[in-house]
Design a protein around this motif. Structure first.
Motif, mmCIF file in Angstrom:
data_model
loop_
_atom_site.group_PDB
_atom_site.id
_atom_site.type_symbol
_atom_site.label_atom_id
_atom_site.label_comp_id
_atom_site.label_asym_id
_atom_site.label_seq_id
_atom_site.Cartn_x
_atom_site.Cartn_y
_atom_site.Cartn_z
ATOM 1 N N MET A 155 51.900 -16.282 -13.793
ATOM 2 C CA MET A 155 52.422 -16.023 -15.567
ATOM 3 C C MET A 155 50.789 -17.440 -16.024
ATOM 4 O O MET A 155 51.009 -18.374 -16.176
ATOM 5 C CB MET A 155 53.652 -16.761 -16.081
ATOM 6 C CG MET A 155 53.624 -15.969 -17.269
ATOM 7 S SD MET A 155 55.493 -16.207 -18.307
ATOM 8 C CE MET A 155 56.258 -17.780 -17.656
ATOM 9 N N THR A 165 43.491 -16.981 -12.779
ATOM 10 C CA THR A 165 44.648 -15.752 -12.683
ATOM 11 C C THR A 165 44.091 -15.198 -10.995
ATOM 12 O O THR A 165 44.614 -14.996 -10.150
ATOM 13 C CB THR A 165 44.566 -14.454 -13.426
ATOM 14 O OG1 THR A 165 45.163 -15.884 -14.678
ATOM 15 C CG2 THR A 165 45.666 -13.756 -13.143
ATOM 16 N N LYS A 169 45.600 -15.293 -7.135
ATOM 17 C CA LYS A 169 45.932 -14.470 -6.567
ATOM 18 C C LYS A 169 45.111 -13.843 -5.924
ATOM 19 O O LYS A 169 45.742 -13.271 -4.276
ATOM 20 C CB LYS A 169 45.576 -12.500 -7.348
ATOM 21 C CG LYS A 169 46.285 -12.518 -8.960
ATOM 22 C CD LYS A 169 45.524 -11.658 -9.565
ATOM 23 C CE LYS A 169 45.563 -10.277 -8.865
ATOM 24 N NZ LYS A 169 44.585 -9.081 -9.671
ATOM 25 N N VAL A 181 51.393 -10.583 -11.210
ATOM 26 C CA VAL A 181 50.744 -10.993 -12.557
ATOM 27 C C VAL A 181 51.951 -10.584 -13.660
ATOM 28 O O VAL A 181 51.218 -9.464 -13.757
ATOM 29 C CB VAL A 181 49.452 -10.871 -12.452
ATOM 30 C CG1 VAL A 181 49.083 -12.014 -13.752
ATOM 31 C CG2 VAL A 181 48.766 -11.449 -10.865
ATOM 32 N N ALA A 182 51.807 -11.581 -14.686
ATOM 33 C CA ALA A 182 52.864 -11.071 -15.938
ATOM 34 C C ALA A 182 51.377 -10.909 -16.564
ATOM 35 O O ALA A 182 50.383 -11.566 -16.570
ATOM 36 C CB ALA A 182 53.873 -12.629 -16.354
ATOM 37 N N ARG A 183 51.958 -9.560 -17.921
ATOM 38 C CA ARG A 183 50.710 -9.405 -18.372
ATOM 39 C C ARG A 183 50.824 -10.410 -19.645
ATOM 40 O O ARG A 183 49.908 -10.281 -20.570
ATOM 41 C CB ARG A 183 51.109 -7.719 -19.203
ATOM 42 C CG ARG A 183 50.464 -6.650 -18.255
ATOM 43 C CD ARG A 183 51.207 -5.881 -18.185
ATOM 44 N NE ARG A 183 50.646 -4.306 -17.230
ATOM 45 C CZ ARG A 183 50.596 -3.338 -17.690
ATOM 46 N NH1 ARG A 183 50.882 -2.898 -18.299
ATOM 47 N NH2 ARG A 183 50.141 -2.704 -16.210
ATOM 48 N N ARG A 184 51.853 -11.110 -20.720
ATOM 49 C CA ARG A 184 52.151 -12.065 -21.056
ATOM 50 C C ARG A 184 53.127 -12.698 -20.760
ATOM 51 O O ARG A 184 54.319 -12.886 -20.042
ATOM 52 C CB ARG A 184 52.628 -10.896 -22.256
ATOM 53 C CG ARG A 184 51.683 -9.511 -23.094
ATOM 54 C CD ARG A 184 52.319 -9.451 -24.581
ATOM 55 N NE ARG A 184 53.158 -10.628 -24.973
ATOM 56 C CZ ARG A 184 53.519 -9.635 -25.896
ATOM 57 N NH1 ARG A 184 54.295 -8.769 -26.201
ATOM 58 N NH2 ARG A 184 54.160 -10.773 -26.903
ATOM 59 N N GLU A 185 52.319 -14.057 -21.429
ATOM 60 C CA GLU A 185 53.346 -14.972 -21.059
ATOM 61 C C GLU A 185 55.250 -15.199 -21.875
ATOM 62 O O GLU A 185 55.106 -14.715 -23.302
ATOM 63 C CB GLU A 185 52.953 -16.042 -21.736
ATOM 64 C CG GLU A 185 54.022 -17.438 -21.477
ATOM 65 C CD GLU A 185 52.815 -18.779 -22.619
ATOM 66 O OE1 GLU A 185 52.715 -20.088 -21.144
ATOM 67 O OE2 GLU A 185 52.554 -18.869 -23.494
#
Length: 300
Positions: A155, A165, A169, A181-185
């Motif tokens: 994140m 990021t 990965k 992987v988070a799209r938003r915090e």
């Protein structure tokens, strides 16, 4: 951000507790050098044998021979020496915001300019930590699980560079892990919040006298076919760590329901921290839920 880490050769891990050792094991098993640092001499002395045991238990899945993997793990008394030529530096100190900021500032000052930095925090958003590193674009959160877990939640914060990021990965794939992987915090990571809701409710049920820890785990394992239940998992994480994470949520929300229950505090005061102390909701090694007949025992 023009420089990006390709194949990772050296990882520095600042914090040699349960998670630091887990990450060091994961690196060495895949042929990546891992250096561990901790301010506690006792934790540092215990770290190397603990990582070796993890490697021995998983020799078949290791990408290196056992001897090679063991040789890739070392400990450092000095933080600056630990991070000096690292590709990644991963912070795994206790869940305390100010402590993490101090440690991350030291890491940022000592690590190579090309190094990427991650926090293994369970509940603190990266935006609360990133500026401390002096290189916020090269900073992200990565939440590792137990040695058996393949998932690692990644994140970033609003200032994390896309290259960071992508490098995270690639690094996790290099270790044979699966990055989510988070799209938003969001505080606590998206999927980790699902686990947090489960453990919070389990603690509430125990505190209210609705079910025992064993009954919660037995029901969960019967429902979902898992080899461990929520309370066994909390023991694996460490009940003091669980308490610290819940305190972070409580401080952020002010909601009394987010406060860790009193019975958990009393367990911690008695030194009942879970697997690492030999006693928590269960007694270790060989906790009751590992017995072949435990799920269906008439004495349950």
């Amino acid at each position: 951000m023009s420089e990006a880490v390709g194949v990772v050769r050296t990882v520095a891990i600042v914090g040699a507790g349960t998670m630091g050792r887990r990450i060091a094991y994961g690196c060495a098993a895949r042929g990546v050098r891992a250096r561990l640092h901790d301010v506690s001499g006792a934790a540092l002395a215990e770290a190397l044998p603990a990582v070796h045991l993890l490697l021995e238990a998983d020799a078949e899945r290791s990408g290196a021979t056992l001897a090679e993997a063991r040789s890739l793990v070392e400990t450092c008394d000095d933080l600056e020496a630990c991070v000096r030529d690292a590709d990644w530096v991963i912070e795994t100190v206790p869940e305390d915001l100010e402590l993490k900021r101090v440690v991350l500032a030291r890491i940022g000052a000592a690590a190579p300019s090309t190094a990427l930095i991650a926090s293994n925090t369970s509940s603190l958003p990266g935006s609360w930590l990133a500026e401390s590193t002096g290189r916020p674009a090269r900073f992200t959160n990565m939440n590792f699980g137990t040695p058996e877990h393949l998932k690692v939640e990644v994140m970033g914060h609003p200032g994390t560079a896309p290259e960071t990021t992508e490098a995270a990965k690639r690094f996790l794939r290099q270790l044979g892990l699966v990055p989510i992987v988070a799209r938003r915090e969001i505080q606590g990571y998206p999927t980790n919040r699902i686990w947090r809701a489960i453990k919070k409710e389990a603690l509430h049920l125990i505190a209210g006298g609705y079910l025992s820890a064993e009954e919660i785990d037995r029901a969960w394992m019967l429902d979902w076919g898992t080899p461990i239940g929520p309370c066994g998992l909390m023991d694996a994480v460490g009940l003091d760590v669980i308490r610290d994470i819940e305190n972070v949520y409580h401080e952020a929300s002010g909601d009394p329901s987010d406060r860790p229950p009193e019975f958990l505090e009393r367990m911690i005061e008695r030194g009942e921290l879970g697997v690492k102390s030999g006693k928590g909701f269960y007694t270790y090694p060989s906790p009751a839920f590992e017995r072949e007949d435990w799920l269906t025992s008439p004495d349950a």
